[in-house]
Motif scaffolding. Sequence first.
Motif, PDB file in Angstrom:
ATOM      1  N   SER A   1     133.812  -2.083  30.330  1.00  0.00           N
ATOM      2  CA  SER A   1     132.411  -3.422  30.296  1.00  0.00           C
ATOM      3  C   SER A   1     131.694  -2.739  29.418  1.00  0.00           C
ATOM      4  O   SER A   1     131.292  -1.815  29.061  1.00  0.00           O
ATOM      5  CB  SER A   1     131.960  -3.213  31.253  1.00  0.00           C
TER       6      SER A   1
ATOM      7  N   MET B   1     133.325  -8.249  35.891  1.00  0.00           N
ATOM      8  CA  MET B   1     132.129  -8.243  36.850  1.00  0.00           C
ATOM      9  C   MET B   1     132.547  -8.335  38.138  1.00  0.00           C
ATOM     10  O   MET B   1     132.084  -7.044  39.237  1.00  0.00           O
ATOM     11  CB  MET B   1     131.019  -8.360  36.226  1.00  0.00           C
ATOM     12  N   GLY B   2     132.492  -9.551  38.744  1.00  0.00           N
ATOM     13  CA  GLY B   2     132.777  -9.201  40.612  1.00  0.00           C
ATOM     14  C   GLY B   2     134.169  -7.911  40.423  1.00  0.00           C
ATOM     15  O   GLY B   2     134.084  -7.523  42.393  1.00  0.00           O
TER      16      GLY B   2
ATOM     17  N   ASP C   1     118.963  -0.276  28.564  1.00  0.00           N
ATOM     18  CA  ASP C   1     117.116  -0.303  28.280  1.00  0.00           C
ATOM     19  C   ASP C   1     116.526   0.543  27.266  1.00  0.00           C
ATOM     20  O   ASP C   1     117.221   1.994  27.891  1.00  0.00           O
ATOM     21  CB  ASP C   1     116.173  -0.733  29.779  1.00  0.00           C
TER      22      ASP C   1
ATOM     23  N   VAL D   1     128.014  -2.263  27.712  1.00  0.00           N
ATOM     24  CA  VAL D   1     126.300  -1.566  28.246  1.00  0.00           C
ATOM     25  C   VAL D   1     125.068  -1.912  27.560  1.00  0.00           C
ATOM     26  O   VAL D   1     125.581  -1.247  26.767  1.00  0.00           O
ATOM     27  CB  VAL D   1     126.784  -0.056  28.934  1.00  0.00           C
ATOM     28  N   VAL D   2     124.224  -2.747  27.144  1.00  0.00           N
ATOM     29  CA  VAL D   2     123.038  -2.701  26.373  1.00  0.00           C
ATOM     30  C   VAL D   2     121.963  -2.051  27.578  1.00  0.00           C
ATOM     31  O   VAL D   2     121.216  -2.490  28.304  1.00  0.00           O
ATOM     32  CB  VAL D   2     122.993  -3.494  26.275  1.00  0.00           C
TER      33      VAL D   2
ATOM     34  N   GLU E   1     120.789   3.779  36.112  1.00  0.00           N
ATOM     35  CA  GLU E   1     121.548   3.123  37.016  1.00  0.00           C
ATOM     36  C   GLU E   1     122.373   3.367  37.265  1.00  0.00           C
ATOM     37  O   GLU E   1     124.196   2.211  38.146  1.00  0.00           O
ATOM     38  CB  GLU E   1     121.404   1.727  35.981  1.00  0.00           C
TER      39      GLU E   1
ATOM     40  N   PRO F   1     116.332  -9.801  38.345  1.00  0.00           N
ATOM     41  CA  PRO F   1     116.497  -8.325  39.018  1.00  0.00           C
ATOM     42  C   PRO F   1     116.289  -7.199  38.545  1.00  0.00           C
ATOM     43  O   PRO F   1     115.877  -6.312  38.999  1.00  0.00           O
ATOM     44  CB  PRO F   1     118.295  -8.954  39.859  1.00  0.00           C
ATOM     45  N   THR F   2     115.961  -7.649  37.151  1.00  0.00           N
ATOM     46  CA  THR F   2     115.654  -6.421  36.771  1.00  0.00           C
ATOM     47  C   THR F   2     114.727  -6.051  36.356  1.00  0.00           C
ATOM     48  O   THR F   2     114.141  -5.033  36.863  1.00  0.00           O
ATOM     49  CB  THR F   2     116.406  -6.854  34.907  1.00  0.00           C
TER      50      THR F   2
ATOM     51  N   PHE G   1     129.001   1.495  39.955  1.00  0.00           N
ATOM     52  CA  PHE G   1     129.868   0.440  41.104  1.00  0.00           C
ATOM     53  C   PHE G   1     130.895   1.538  42.018  1.00  0.00           C
ATOM     54  O   PHE G   1     131.806   0.807  43.022  1.00  0.00           O
ATOM     55  CB  PHE G   1     130.831  -0.019  40.208  1.00  0.00           C
TER      56      PHE G   1
ATOM     57  N   PRO H   1     122.130  -0.678  39.000  1.00  0.00           N
ATOM     58  CA  PRO H   1     123.777  -1.968  38.679  1.00  0.00           C
ATOM     59  C   PRO H   1     125.181  -1.225  38.308  1.00  0.00           C
ATOM     60  O   PRO H   1     125.508  -2.028  38.129  1.00  0.00           O
ATOM     61  CB  PRO H   1     122.426  -2.953  38.062  1.00  0.00           C
ATOM     62  N   MET H   2     124.773   0.057  37.844  1.00  0.00           N
ATOM     63  CA  MET H   2     126.233   0.245  37.303  1.00  0.00           C
ATOM     64  C   MET H   2     126.632   1.433  37.855  1.00  0.00           C
ATOM     65  O   MET H   2     127.720   2.238  37.719  1.00  0.00           O
ATOM     66  CB  MET H   2     125.701   1.051  35.788  1.00  0.00           C
TER      67      MET H   2
ATOM     68  N   GLN I   1     132.303  -4.744  41.232  1.00  0.00           N
ATOM     69  CA  GLN I   1     130.940  -4.827  41.810  1.00  0.00           C
ATOM     70  C   GLN I   1     131.950  -4.417  43.543  1.00  0.00           C
ATOM     71  O   GLN I   1     131.307  -4.179  44.066  1.00  0.00           O
ATOM     72  CB  GLN I   1     130.140  -6.595  41.958  1.00  0.00           C
TER      73      GLN I   1
END
Lengths: 456, 208
Positions: A358, A345-346, A363, A360-361, A371, A119-120, A381, A378-379, A349
């Motif tokens: 959480s 994570m569930g 990019d 987070v690393v 994000e 996905p990334t 939420f 993806p972040m 989301q």
Amino acid sequence: MRHLLLALSLIFASAQLTIPLSAQVVEESFNRDPGPLDFIQGDSYEQWILQSLAGDALVGLSPSGKVVPRLATTWKLQKDGKLLFTLRSDARYTDGSTVSAEDVLWTLQEILRDPKASPTKRAILQGADIGLDQGRPWIHSPKPLGRLLMELARVPIAQRNHPERGSGPFAYRKDPGAWVFTRRDHFLKPRIDGIRFRLLPDAASVMTALQKGWLTIGAPATRRQTALPLTHRLITQPMHAQLVVWSQLGVGPLQLLESWRKDAFPAQLLAMNATPSRGLWPETLGFEVQEIESGFALPRSPGTLRLLYPAGDESIEKLLLALRERARRDGFDLQLTPMEEGLLMGQLQKGDFQLASSMVVFDPHPWSVLEYMEPKGPMNFIGWKHPKLAEITSRLLQPGDAAWRDLQTLWARGPAALPILDFQSVIWVDKRLQVEPSPMGLYLHTPGAAGWRWNQ
Amino acid sequence: MGWLVWGLGLALAFGLPGATWRASAPPVFPWHTVGPTLLAITSMALGAPLLAWIGGPPLTRQRPLALLEAPPDLLWAALVLALWPAAWGPPELSGWLVAFLAASLPGEVRWLAQAMPTEYPFPLAWGASAVKRVRRLVLMRLWGRWLAARLPIWLTATLVLERVLGVPGLGTDWMTRVSVRDRAGLTLWVLGLALLWTLSQVLDRDLA
């Protein structure tokens, strides 16, 4: 007695024998199974390491985060918006065949076609057209040039119809219980013979392996105050990694966390691995420290807040306990609920939480903070949105542009998330091995492990 | 009843809640560890009944056995790791095998000894050969059921030993499948264990 002396002499003599450095392989460890090497579907931190060793992207990122040539020697933005790459002629796959423009085309198209693709990587190529022009690959993307190039450093090229085969500086082999890389004839000219990873999920075992000399590189356990072995040296490197808290209760709890994070964490708990975050986004990505400017007053005590956090990391758990005590001083009951990473994570989301944290690393480029904000980020939420977002993001052409400040100001008015801890990587490295640290770690930059060497 | 439990296990594996941050491919099944695992389990499956046959029900009152049984797997693994000479390199499967037998044998011997009937006054009064014969018959009767009860635990509880000793095996495999939410792989795992259980039931019935 004579036999005993003879045996002792032999043992002593054998201890003095040194293994030739040229034959030495770097011993490393993974704390999670990276899964099979797959340049199309693979998508995890450990998988990125495999791919960076066994593959080459069109461009790379230098340790300081600048875009540098890798498979492509040059690139040029044409008038029609196409980014045209000129490939180097001396890049070869492990079967000896040359890396071609068709391989680039196949890899990028496969990422867009395969529903199971990373996905990334798919997000990087979203909305892009790909093609060939006189034997050279081109990409036409709605993203600004600076962002596209930095993101393409995350997309190594695989041989056509062989998603497991790359052209990187090391040849990959999966041995029983180990992931082995051996040096290849490559344009980056790797100088170490190879790297061997073992799976060591237990931090205490990594520590023992380091102390016994079974690992060349490793992260010492944070909870132990063990002296550095004479054979190793300590390397610390800031990472693009933060412990982030998302709030479904609006900006109020984040304002409280912003004030608590300044003095909640005792230095002994933080050790060398973490520092309290400042600002809203990682300073390592070049962002200035910006405070929340919501215009709302801080929530009044007493109050109760429920924070979900990933279970299993003892050091984070202790730091969160310190945060809870700090909250108590202000009359707030911060209820900490540990949760298995997948379940957490569930919940994130689904948006089913009050506060959730959480690790987070990010990019290694400033666009990664989008994000948090983009509609399907993806972040994102909590469904964060703002009518000005599209206009501002269209002005983000290069890192350091003035529009970044506008974007951060927009976020500061009503952030959905707040970092509370910045992490840095603390590792022990064998004194004989020369490595180049960077905020991306030791592997993910160019030349990465290909630039390591053993001291003579 | 047994199938109901396994059915619940299957349903749980198939519908495991949660998600992953970045979709990860499931691990390749560690076929190379099947042989050593079979060796370890065979050693266990033969060693424990043999020791129980030699020691009999009095083993349940043996304090040294209780002392050996008490430490958790983690301690045995850490002990092997700590005592393993640095010059030998990291303990591979041999170290794991040693830790596995040290961790599991005492408990299993006690489990079997506990399940054996008392020997006083009979068959003790009939002499040593009668005692040995009764123990052998009892253990043969127990063997299938014992194996069925303990096999899933042995296959999965090796995780602790594998984590500490850095030897990825079957325990690591199912744990990784949980963390990457590989529901199909986990379902196969549960199905495999359920089939082993069924096989043991059939064997048990045949022996009866």
